[in-house]
Design a protein around this motif. Sequence first.
Motif, PDB file in Angstrom:
ATOM      1  N   TYR A 173      -9.686 -16.035  97.444  1.00 12.57           N
ATOM      2  CA  TYR A 173      -8.117 -15.918  97.090  1.00 12.57           C
ATOM      3  C   TYR A 173      -7.332 -17.067  97.276  1.00 12.57           C
ATOM      4  O   TYR A 173      -6.265 -17.235  96.690  1.00 12.57           O
ATOM      5  CB  TYR A 173      -7.820 -14.816  98.079  1.00 12.57           C
ATOM      6  N   PHE A 174      -7.958 -18.045  98.202  1.00 15.08           N
ATOM      7  CA  PHE A 174      -7.078 -19.502  98.496  1.00 15.08           C
ATOM      8  C   PHE A 174      -7.998 -20.420  98.671  1.00 15.08           C
ATOM      9  O   PHE A 174      -9.274 -20.224  99.044  1.00 15.08           O
ATOM     10  CB  PHE A 174      -6.393 -19.401  99.585  1.00 15.08           C
ATOM     11  N   GLY A 228      -4.085 -14.421 105.294  1.00 14.69           N
ATOM     12  CA  GLY A 228      -2.986 -15.163 104.214  1.00 14.69           C
ATOM     13  C   GLY A 228      -2.055 -15.847 105.215  1.00 14.69           C
ATOM     14  O   GLY A 228      -1.303 -16.373 104.623  1.00 14.69           O
ATOM     15  N   GLN A 232       0.648 -18.915 103.803  1.00 15.33           N
ATOM     16  CA  GLN A 232       1.835 -18.828 103.984  1.00 15.33           C
ATOM     17  C   GLN A 232       2.709 -19.732 104.774  1.00 15.33           C
ATOM     18  O   GLN A 232       3.648 -20.200 104.245  1.00 15.33           O
ATOM     19  CB  GLN A 232       2.390 -17.377 104.307  1.00 15.33           C
ATOM     20  N   GLU A 241      -2.767 -20.197  97.440  1.00 21.10           N
ATOM     21  CA  GLU A 241      -3.384 -19.211  96.875  1.00 21.10           C
ATOM     22  C   GLU A 241      -4.030 -19.669  95.583  1.00 21.10           C
ATOM     23  O   GLU A 241      -3.470 -20.594  94.713  1.00 21.10           O
ATOM     24  CB  GLU A 241      -2.231 -18.297  96.119  1.00 21.10           C
ATOM     25  N   SER A 243      -4.339 -18.380  92.836  1.00 24.39           N
ATOM     26  CA  SER A 243      -3.465 -17.587  91.774  1.00 24.39           C
ATOM     27  C   SER A 243      -2.484 -18.692  91.235  1.00 24.39           C
ATOM     28  O   SER A 243      -2.018 -18.724  90.191  1.00 24.39           O
ATOM     29  CB  SER A 243      -2.924 -16.212  92.075  1.00 24.39           C
ATOM     30  N   VAL A 244      -1.764 -19.361  92.347  1.00 30.63           N
ATOM     31  CA  VAL A 244      -0.779 -20.286  92.149  1.00 30.63           C
ATOM     32  C   VAL A 244      -1.191 -21.428  91.511  1.00 30.63           C
ATOM     33  O   VAL A 244      -0.626 -21.964  90.453  1.00 30.63           O
ATOM     34  CB  VAL A 244       0.233 -20.567  93.424  1.00 30.63           C
ATOM     35  N   ARG A 278       1.724 -13.778  93.149  1.00 31.02           N
ATOM     36  CA  ARG A 278       1.128 -13.614  94.332  1.00 31.02           C
ATOM     37  C   ARG A 278       1.869 -12.359  95.171  1.00 31.02           C
ATOM     38  O   ARG A 278       2.984 -12.281  94.742  1.00 31.02           O
ATOM     39  CB  ARG A 278       0.998 -14.813  95.150  1.00 31.02           C
ATOM     40  N   ARG A 297      -2.339  -8.606 100.851  1.00 31.59           N
ATOM     41  CA  ARG A 297      -1.820  -9.872 100.351  1.00 31.59           C
ATOM     42  C   ARG A 297      -2.603 -10.275  99.078  1.00 31.59           C
ATOM     43  O   ARG A 297      -2.068 -10.872  98.120  1.00 31.59           O
ATOM     44  CB  ARG A 297      -2.182 -10.706 101.566  1.00 31.59           C
ATOM     45  N   PHE A 298      -3.979  -9.955  98.957  1.00 33.36           N
ATOM     46  CA  PHE A 298      -4.818 -10.431  97.973  1.00 33.36           C
ATOM     47  C   PHE A 298      -5.380  -9.550  96.810  1.00 33.36           C
ATOM     48  O   PHE A 298      -5.862  -9.851  95.921  1.00 33.36           O
ATOM     49  CB  PHE A 298      -5.701 -11.149  98.500  1.00 33.36           C
TER      50      PHE A 298
END
Lengths: 961, 81
Positions: A173-174, A228, A232, A241, A243-244, A278, A297-298
């Motif tokens: 996820y990150f 996470g 953050q 992340e 996803s970002v 996210r 979170r994920f």
Amino acid sequence: MCGTENRFVEEIDYGTPAARSDKTVTLTIDGRSVTVPEGTSIMRAAREAGVVVPKLCANDMVKSFGSCRLCLVEIEGRNGTPASCTTPAADGISVSTGTERLQSIRRGVMELYMSDHPADCAACAAGDCEMAHMAETVGLSGNRYGMEGANHLAPSVDDHGINFKELDVSNPYFAYDPAKCIVCSLCVRACEEQQGTFALTVEGRGFESRITAGMDEPFLQSECVSCGACVQACPTGALQEKSVIEMGMPDHSEITTCAYCGVGCSFKAEMKGEEVVRMVPYKDGKANRGHSCVKGRFAYGYATHKDRILNPMIREKISDPWREVTWEEAYSHVASEFRRIQHQYGRGAVGGITSSRCTNEETYLVQKLVRQGFGNNNVDTCARVCHSPTGYGLKTTFGTSAGTQDFDSVEQTDVVLVIGANPTDGHPVFASRLKKRLREGAKLIVIDPRRIDLVRTPHVEASYHLPLRPGTNVAVLTALAHVIVSEGLFDEAFIRERCDWDEFQDWASFVLQPENSPEAVEKASGVSAELIRGAARLYATGGNGAIYYGLGVTEHSQGSTTVMAIANLAMATGNLGRPGVGVNPLRGQNNVQGACDMGSFPHEMPGYRHISEDATRAIYESLWGVKLDNEPGLRIPNMLDAAVEGSFKALYVQGEDILQSDPNTHHVAAGLEAMECVVVHDLFLNETANYAHVFLPGSTFLEKDGTFTNAERRINRVRKVMAPKNGYADWEVTQEMARAMGQDWTYAHPSEIMDEIAATTPSFAGVTYDLLEREGSVQWPCNEKAPTGTPVMHIGGFVRGKGKFVRTAYVATDEKVGPRFPLLLTTGRILSQYNVGAQTRRTDNVLWHDEDLLEIHPFDAENRGIRDRDWVKLKSRSGETSLRARITERVAPGVVYTTFHHPATQANVVTTEYSDWATNCPEYKVTAVEVSPSNGPTEWQEDYDAHAKKSRRIVHVEAAE
Amino acid sequence: MSHDKKFNTGEEHLIYMANQIATFFTSQPGNHAAKGVADHINSFWEPRMRRHLFEIIERGGQGLSPLVLEAAESIRRPKAA
């Protein structure tokens, strides 16, 4: 009211945590006077006065550290330029934050940082890098040093590769890109202070300092739990992340509530168009205070998983393939089938099951459909199989079926008693808050057959762990009471004022009976008398005592008795009615509390009012225009029994997988098979759907408006951030079904359903969506007496009047070990997976847990010739299954343990039909079993798999839109 | 499947559940045990379960604890199906 216009939720970062003090100090910052509690940092005081001091290494979630040197200020009359994050505000001082001298220093600091920051930082470009923002804020233009020389940006022969670390993308996820890291240690502090895992550290010294996970391992291999918090906190984009990185920054966001466990964390769903970029925990969320776990979170990817079914489907027989149909066809088919079945077999031949995953409003509608539309009370919910004994036990003793505190209460607790719960896995965000309090010095008692993580985890160690034999909770709790009474440790003043004194005396004489002494209980429970005495003394005399419990309490044949034993202990020691104490059931699912509140039980209308109360029925009869049945309906196990016997023929199941989650799978399957119309309303073709005739596609929490009620009775808003992929929110589907059955329902929005709930339910009388918009959330009771809700219950007296002490005689379960089944099986959850796994198995969380394992003690394993990771057969009187073994001393000899997240394992094939005497909550937590070496899946597992594949065939047709 | 089931019939299950309730109320103080059992069954048992219980009692109540039999007179008789 519930903004359809896109907005982006911004939160203020005050830089350092709020100080708690009754004293205040007044100071001047850039000419503005501000008064703050003593102990507040100058940085925070400045922000409160509206002055934003530049910073990188501070945020208001963790203690300040003073590493980045950007937040320097000048104080009149003092030398130097102290860091505002670590310097406390003092009375009468005058602070300047923006002098030319300070600006010059900041530019110098930023210039050095930027000389070792990748020029092509994607996070900078995306606008998610504080570095770029700070460079701009301090007016940095250019970099005199260049990018040559020692740096952390690329491998170099000069430094023997010490300074450069490879990009780590092991976590699904990150990503961690050490080249962007400025070693400000925010991530290390977030991992320690917020999460309490201590997975991160700063390795090396000076210029060689690097942030590493575990023993300099990839994140995924380290002890990181992927909550996470570090991501953050990171100000530089070093932790980001994926996803970002893939999708870019979100452009709008909405506050909503997580749909996993009963903690009910608030999140900002950060979106780009209709896609979630996210989920970021929301600091003003009163349950989680800005923290999160790997699930919330994920693990939201299931919402867009290819397995989701988006069109309604029908089939005549469960051996047929599914046929896609229009919604209208599906509704009219269900309506005519239910009508036919009621005509043929009687009004009581149909029923419904509400979901603890759906919203309050959706749950309310399902029970309304059953009561108004079906004309009976055959409605139940998955709380039947988890917390129904909590309802019975706390209603009997205190007068209301709910936990007594809010989660903030733990911050004032001195002694925590955790029984039959594994918070670090089951309720991770609460566990983080609990661990924080334990690190501050609160004491911990754990009563659990397993050595759960809390017993010993970094900087936390239980004072007492009572590793009792499964099934002996009541004996041990009554023995604790024996010690408290016999040693005079009870709170007589509290009991005389708040409880029935005669009942207390009767109870006291009962607990003093010799069979309840620790010495007598030692034999049955396997817990030494000394441990029981020590734990009892600590709970009774250690200050504010709070009990937290889970399904290890309720899922027993004496589940309700255990809940009452817990209530007795809290009353006897005066640990009720104020912050820091109480009886706190940790609810399994996001809306178990809400589902119970909404009248999902077959004997109760919303607000826990018995169906036999004429006045209650009258309220709904006049509103709904029907005569309501005054007899209790069937509970889930009773429905299945009645189905096998032929008097129960149709069931509407919303968002629950009873085949996988309910005990004794063979019996559940037989019950479902005997029905003529099973309607499953869910996201996926779950295991129950293998026995269904109608499938109605469900919607996720991201696709609808509504409310969830968490374990602290907190009503939180769920907000729609995308259109339902299946076309309709679940409440709309139930409404259309009701209309097809002739009911005149015209709800245009869930807020109208809440208005009906409030109008008919005294404990919800004050709840409106407008109130929730204003307050963020409220805890019921919320009415005229408590317009903004009730954080702590039973202040000054109990809801029922006098607290009721109840005798709790220990009755050994009939599920006994013997020569054929010599081991006791108990079950539970793991952090990365959630219940039957329908959601989490469809995310990358499977990287942490891709199969259920059987934990077995080395002694028992060796006796059976079992090695770690071997396939073993697990056999009980009910059935058998196979899975792999994990040899561990977390379980005591004689006890084995497994999770139930994977349908291939089907742990419930072996669990039995024994259940709680009062509520029929199944006895999941005790099954006598034998374990033996095996070659792989059992014949039954293979058959089941083939059957499941066969029953999931779909014949696709062109959608007739 | 060749498993030795706990309950071969729904009736065995029903008898077991009734006796479990009786066991709890037997342990309670005073002389209200029968009333406790009856109240509990009246509150939580759907009519067809109570009807089934009465059928068992009318056949002699084999397997039921004496307290359940004592409670029977206070258990609400369901209306005819």
